[in-house]
Design a protein around this motif. Structure first.
Motif, PDB file in Angstrom:
ATOM      1  N   PHE A 131      34.468  22.270  55.732  1.00 39.61           N
ATOM      2  CA  PHE A 131      34.937  22.760  54.532  1.00 39.61           C
ATOM      3  C   PHE A 131      35.889  23.723  54.128  1.00 39.61           C
ATOM      4  O   PHE A 131      36.112  24.208  53.174  1.00 39.61           O
ATOM      5  CB  PHE A 131      33.553  22.804  53.579  1.00 39.61           C
ATOM      6  N   ARG A 132      36.266  24.182  55.254  1.00 37.18           N
ATOM      7  CA  ARG A 132      37.410  25.457  55.325  1.00 37.18           C
ATOM      8  C   ARG A 132      38.755  24.940  54.825  1.00 37.18           C
ATOM      9  O   ARG A 132      39.564  25.749  54.685  1.00 37.18           O
ATOM     10  CB  ARG A 132      37.591  25.965  56.732  1.00 37.18           C
ATOM     11  N   ARG A 133      38.820  23.714  54.664  1.00 40.31           N
ATOM     12  CA  ARG A 133      40.300  23.310  54.248  1.00 40.31           C
ATOM     13  C   ARG A 133      40.311  23.553  52.540  1.00 40.31           C
ATOM     14  O   ARG A 133      41.369  23.471  52.192  1.00 40.31           O
ATOM     15  CB  ARG A 133      40.261  21.768  54.380  1.00 40.31           C
ATOM     16  N   TYR A 134      39.147  23.918  52.187  1.00 35.34           N
ATOM     17  CA  TYR A 134      39.122  24.493  50.447  1.00 35.34           C
ATOM     18  C   TYR A 134      39.368  25.857  50.511  1.00 35.34           C
ATOM     19  O   TYR A 134      38.391  26.535  50.368  1.00 35.34           O
ATOM     20  CB  TYR A 134      37.923  23.915  49.847  1.00 35.34           C
ATOM     21  N   LYS A 135      40.692  26.348  50.790  1.00 33.89           N
ATOM     22  CA  LYS A 135      41.065  27.841  50.808  1.00 33.89           C
ATOM     23  C   LYS A 135      41.413  28.385  49.531  1.00 33.89           C
ATOM     24  O   LYS A 135      41.077  29.407  49.047  1.00 33.89           O
ATOM     25  CB  LYS A 135      42.145  27.901  52.048  1.00 33.89           C
ATOM     26  N   THR A 136      42.123  27.748  48.737  1.00 37.70           N
ATOM     27  CA  THR A 136      42.708  28.206  47.570  1.00 37.70           C
ATOM     28  C   THR A 136      41.807  27.820  46.389  1.00 37.70           C
ATOM     29  O   THR A 136      41.055  27.078  46.507  1.00 37.70           O
ATOM     30  CB  THR A 136      44.231  27.669  47.356  1.00 37.70           C
ATOM     31  N   PHE A 137      41.944  28.446  45.229  1.00 37.30           N
ATOM     32  CA  PHE A 137      41.420  28.323  43.832  1.00 37.30           C
ATOM     33  C   PHE A 137      41.549  26.755  43.658  1.00 37.30           C
ATOM     34  O   PHE A 137      40.426  26.047  43.076  1.00 37.30           O
ATOM     35  CB  PHE A 137      41.914  29.199  42.784  1.00 37.30           C
ATOM     36  N   MET A 138      42.759  26.169  43.689  1.00 41.32           N
ATOM     37  CA  MET A 138      42.992  24.841  43.389  1.00 41.32           C
ATOM     38  C   MET A 138      42.507  24.054  44.255  1.00 41.32           C
ATOM     39  O   MET A 138      41.904  22.782  43.834  1.00 41.32           O
ATOM     40  CB  MET A 138      44.273  24.451  43.235  1.00 41.32           C
ATOM     41  N   ASP A 139      42.098  24.263  45.525  1.00 45.74           N
ATOM     42  CA  ASP A 139      41.425  23.405  46.387  1.00 45.74           C
ATOM     43  C   ASP A 139      39.901  23.472  45.807  1.00 45.74           C
ATOM     44  O   ASP A 139      39.365  22.480  46.142  1.00 45.74           O
ATOM     45  CB  ASP A 139      41.498  23.895  47.860  1.00 45.74           C
ATOM     46  N   ASN A 140      39.233  24.563  45.675  1.00 45.29           N
ATOM     47  CA  ASN A 140      37.980  24.722  45.113  1.00 45.29           C
ATOM     48  C   ASN A 140      37.610  23.930  43.972  1.00 45.29           C
ATOM     49  O   ASN A 140      36.744  23.450  43.562  1.00 45.29           O
ATOM     50  CB  ASN A 140      37.528  26.150  44.979  1.00 45.29           C
ATOM     51  N   VAL A 141      38.911  23.874  43.006  1.00 44.84           N
ATOM     52  CA  VAL A 141      38.746  22.945  41.726  1.00 44.84           C
ATOM     53  C   VAL A 141      38.619  21.471  42.188  1.00 44.84           C
ATOM     54  O   VAL A 141      37.828  20.765  41.653  1.00 44.84           O
ATOM     55  CB  VAL A 141      39.858  23.308  40.863  1.00 44.84           C
ATOM     56  N   GLN A 142      39.381  21.153  43.211  1.00 49.16           N
ATOM     57  CA  GLN A 142      39.493  19.786  43.494  1.00 49.16           C
ATOM     58  C   GLN A 142      37.985  19.412  44.136  1.00 49.16           C
ATOM     59  O   GLN A 142      37.592  18.467  43.893  1.00 49.16           O
ATOM     60  CB  GLN A 142      40.648  19.614  44.628  1.00 49.16           C
ATOM     61  N   LEU A 143      37.555  20.447  44.966  1.00 48.78           N
ATOM     62  CA  LEU A 143      36.313  20.103  45.317  1.00 48.78           C
ATOM     63  C   LEU A 143      35.247  19.858  44.378  1.00 48.78           C
ATOM     64  O   LEU A 143      34.441  18.910  44.513  1.00 48.78           O
ATOM     65  CB  LEU A 143      35.591  21.014  46.297  1.00 48.78           C
ATOM     66  N   MET A 144      35.360  20.762  43.259  1.00 52.63           N
ATOM     67  CA  MET A 144      34.343  20.606  42.231  1.00 52.63           C
ATOM     68  C   MET A 144      34.548  19.236  41.458  1.00 52.63           C
ATOM     69  O   MET A 144      33.669  18.447  40.749  1.00 52.63           O
ATOM     70  CB  MET A 144      34.273  21.765  41.258  1.00 52.63           C
ATOM     71  N   TRP A 145      35.840  18.845  41.363  1.00 56.03           N
ATOM     72  CA  TRP A 145      36.331  17.695  40.508  1.00 56.03           C
ATOM     73  C   TRP A 145      35.642  16.392  41.366  1.00 56.03           C
ATOM     74  O   TRP A 145      35.153  15.592  40.837  1.00 56.03           O
ATOM     75  CB  TRP A 145      37.722  17.407  40.428  1.00 56.03           C
ATOM     76  N   ASP A 146      35.695  16.513  42.758  1.00 50.03           N
ATOM     77  CA  ASP A 146      35.417  15.447  43.573  1.00 50.03           C
ATOM     78  C   ASP A 146      33.761  15.318  43.585  1.00 50.03           C
ATOM     79  O   ASP A 146      33.024  14.181  43.759  1.00 50.03           O
ATOM     80  CB  ASP A 146      35.701  15.680  44.876  1.00 50.03           C
ATOM     81  N   LEU A 147      33.023  16.459  43.175  1.00 54.57           N
ATOM     82  CA  LEU A 147      31.520  16.457  43.201  1.00 54.57           C
ATOM     83  C   LEU A 147      31.070  16.609  41.859  1.00 54.57           C
ATOM     84  O   LEU A 147      29.927  17.012  41.465  1.00 54.57           O
ATOM     85  CB  LEU A 147      30.988  17.700  43.933  1.00 54.57           C
ATOM     86  N   LYS A 148      31.818  16.180  40.620  1.00 54.14           N
ATOM     87  CA  LYS A 148      31.478  16.477  39.202  1.00 54.14           C
ATOM     88  C   LYS A 148      30.172  16.082  38.805  1.00 54.14           C
ATOM     89  O   LYS A 148      29.413  16.381  38.201  1.00 54.14           O
ATOM     90  CB  LYS A 148      32.642  15.984  38.339  1.00 54.14           C
ATOM     91  N   ILE A 149      29.937  14.519  39.168  1.00 56.07           N
ATOM     92  CA  ILE A 149      28.576  13.948  38.542  1.00 56.07           C
ATOM     93  C   ILE A 149      27.388  14.599  39.371  1.00 56.07           C
ATOM     94  O   ILE A 149      26.396  15.093  38.867  1.00 56.07           O
ATOM     95  CB  ILE A 149      28.409  12.453  38.866  1.00 56.07           C
ATOM     96  N   TYR A 150      27.694  14.924  40.771  1.00 57.63           N
ATOM     97  CA  TYR A 150      26.553  15.708  41.602  1.00 57.63           C
ATOM     98  C   TYR A 150      26.361  16.863  40.668  1.00 57.63           C
ATOM     99  O   TYR A 150      25.196  17.488  40.574  1.00 57.63           O
ATOM    100  CB  TYR A 150      27.014  15.907  42.847  1.00 57.63           C
ATOM    101  N   LEU A 151      27.256  17.797  40.465  1.00 57.50           N
ATOM    102  CA  LEU A 151      27.211  19.098  39.814  1.00 57.50           C
ATOM    103  C   LEU A 151      26.445  19.140  38.421  1.00 57.50           C
ATOM    104  O   LEU A 151      25.725  19.866  38.145  1.00 57.50           O
ATOM    105  CB  LEU A 151      28.631  19.849  39.756  1.00 57.50           C
ATOM    106  N   ILE A 152      27.120  18.153  37.670  1.00 57.20           N
ATOM    107  CA  ILE A 152      26.457  18.057  36.329  1.00 57.20           C
ATOM    108  C   ILE A 152      25.131  17.765  36.600  1.00 57.20           C
ATOM    109  O   ILE A 152      24.063  18.180  35.921  1.00 57.20           O
ATOM    110  CB  ILE A 152      27.180  16.833  35.417  1.00 57.20           C
ATOM    111  N   GLY A 153      24.560  16.734  37.329  1.00 53.82           N
ATOM    112  CA  GLY A 153      23.241  16.330  37.529  1.00 53.82           C
ATOM    113  C   GLY A 153      22.251  17.429  37.954  1.00 53.82           C
ATOM    114  O   GLY A 153      21.304  17.851  37.422  1.00 53.82           O
ATOM    115  N   CYS A 154      22.916  18.536  39.104  1.00 50.75           N
ATOM    116  CA  CYS A 154      22.251  19.419  39.370  1.00 50.75           C
ATOM    117  C   CYS A 154      21.925  20.429  38.471  1.00 50.75           C
ATOM    118  O   CYS A 154      21.025  21.239  38.374  1.00 50.75           O
ATOM    119  CB  CYS A 154      22.575  19.912  40.690  1.00 50.75           C
ATOM    120  N   MET A 155      22.882  20.756  37.591  1.00 50.35           N
ATOM    121  CA  MET A 155      22.994  21.485  36.545  1.00 50.35           C
ATOM    122  C   MET A 155      22.168  21.319  35.322  1.00 50.35           C
ATOM    123  O   MET A 155      21.402  22.166  35.041  1.00 50.35           O
ATOM    124  CB  MET A 155      24.398  22.005  35.822  1.00 50.35           C
TER     125      MET A 155
END
Length: 122
Positions: A75-99
């Motif tokens: 997961f170190r390929r997610y280095k920049t802010f936009m990479d982290n935004v992309q990671l959150m977008w890729d996991l959006k349903i999972y994050l919404i469910g956990c929240m």
């Protein structure tokens, strides 16, 4: 195409990239929908908080158990802010469910608050 197959023009993912893609897809699709469903189910109980805590624990435990050969280095390929935004977008349903499960576990989300939000308050 003069004898060249379409396949030769496709980008082939490495085995590591395929593993990460499968993990992300499973986390988002299966665990995300499961977390949302368990959150809705826990709201059906008189006291939903303990059930939501337990369900959140189960979902997080399942996520970790499915991690398999992945480590933090993957997961170190997610280095920049936009990479982290992309990671959150890729996991959006999972994050919404956990929240959603977390907010029920903390007592923030209740049946009444959902009814009020949707305009069904009595």
């Amino acid at each position: 195409m003069s004898g060249m197959s379409k396949r030769s023009f496709m980008i082939q993912l490495s085995r590591e990239q395929k593993t990460i893609e499968n993990y992300m897809s499973f986390s988002n699709d299966v665990l995300g929908i499961l977390a949302l469903s368990l959150g809705a189910s826990s709201l059906g109980f008189k006291h939903p908080q303990p059930f939501a805590c337990f369900f959140l624990f189960v979902v997080l435990l399942w996520l970790v158990s499915k991690q398999g050969p992945l480590t933090l280095k993957h997961f170190r390929r997610y280095k920049t802010f936009m990479d982290n935004v992309q990671l959150m977008w890729d996991l959006k349903i999972y994050l919404i469910g956990c929240m959603f499960l977390g907010s029920i576990a903390l007592g923030i989300t209740t049946q009444e608050s959902i009814y009020t939000l949707l305009g069904y308050a009595t």
